[in-house]
Design an enzyme around this catalytic site. Structure first.
Site, short mmCIF file in Angstrom:
data_model
loop_
_atom_site.label_atom_id
_atom_site.label_comp_id
_atom_site.label_asym_id
_atom_site.label_seq_id
_atom_site.Cartn_x
_atom_site.Cartn_y
_atom_site.Cartn_z
N TYR A 190 0.83 -1.22 0.00
CA TYR A 190 0.00 0.00 0.00
C TYR A 190 0.86 1.27 0.00
CZ TYR A 190 -3.10 -3.60 1.94
OH TYR A 190 -3.78 -4.77 2.19
N ARG A 191 2.12 1.15 -0.39
CA ARG A 191 3.07 2.28 -0.37
C ARG A 191 3.38 2.73 1.07
NH1 ARG A 191 3.33 0.67 -4.88
NH2 ARG A 191 3.69 1.88 -6.78
N LEU A 192 3.11 1.88 2.04
CA LEU A 192 3.45 2.18 3.42
C LEU A 192 4.85 1.60 3.69
CD1 LEU A 192 0.03 1.44 5.16
CD2 LEU A 192 0.95 3.62 4.32
#
Length: 213
Positions: A190-192
């Site tokens: 999630y691009r985290l």
């Protein structure tokens, strides 16, 4: 060219504070060993070196790491090159390793200094002969009319030093980057992404902070 649909998710691993080494050199050593063992990386020693000249113009190029320990990170180059000229006026530099198949990046910032000539000579003698001749032939970053001109110089030097040791150029040698900041980045779902920065305080002790992606 529209590239907004060029994307992928990062799901290979997570980086947790609990598994980080307290010393950033040890953490780098661990990641670097894994990068060397990974068959997907053609050259894990390659990193982008960023310098800034007297006019505050940044420059970047890829160089090869040749040694590292707790004293710093060493690479070799022509001291009269653009990077050498930048370093002469501004010793603050940044390194960046992009091990993208492993979904990892490492950023290192610090100051840079020349290593002693004896150490540079010792390394120069381990280089393949054609690399020694190439270093002697090239006036790195200077304008030249054609490749054939450069090759003519190379072949002339090859004949001149046939049967002899190739001398190390006077303007060639090693630099050592002495870090004061490390950042380790692990791609996340999630691009985290997981990011951890190592700072050195005035007492010389490293402390670690998690950074938002």
């Amino acid at each position: 060219m529209k590239l907004h649909d060029e994307r992928r998710d990062y799901e290979r691993a997570q980086l947790h504070r609990s598994i980080l080494e307290t010393n950033p050199f040890k953490q780098f050593e661990s990641w670097f060993a894994a990068a060397k063992e990974a068959a997907v990386l053609p050259d894990p020693t390659a990193f982008t070196l960023a310098t800034v000249n007297a006019a505050r113009q940044p420059h970047q190029r890829v160089v090869l790491l040749k040694n590292f320990d707790t004293a710093g990170f060493i690479f070799y180059t022509n001291y009269d090159s653009q990077k050498g000229q930048d370093i002469a006026v501004n010793p603050l530099v940044s390194m960046h390793f992009a091990w993208l198949p492993l979904e990892q990046q490492v950023r290192i910032e610090g100051t840079i200094e020349k290593i002693d000539r004896a150490a540079s000579e010792a390394y120069f003698q381990t280089r393949p002969r054609n690399s020694q001749l190439g270093a002697l032939a090239s006036q790195q970053s200077k304008v030249i009319g054609s490749r054939s001109e450069l090759e003519a110089v190379y072949h002339d030097l090859t004949e001149r030093y046939e049967g002899q040791d190739v001398p190390m150029p006077e303007n060639w040698g090693g630099y050592r980057i002495k870090p004061d900041y490390f950042e380790f980045w692990q791609g996340g779902k999630y691009r985290l992404h997981d990011r951890f920065g190592y700072h050195k305080n005035t007492a010389g002790t490293w402390f670690i902070e998690r950074l938002q992606p």
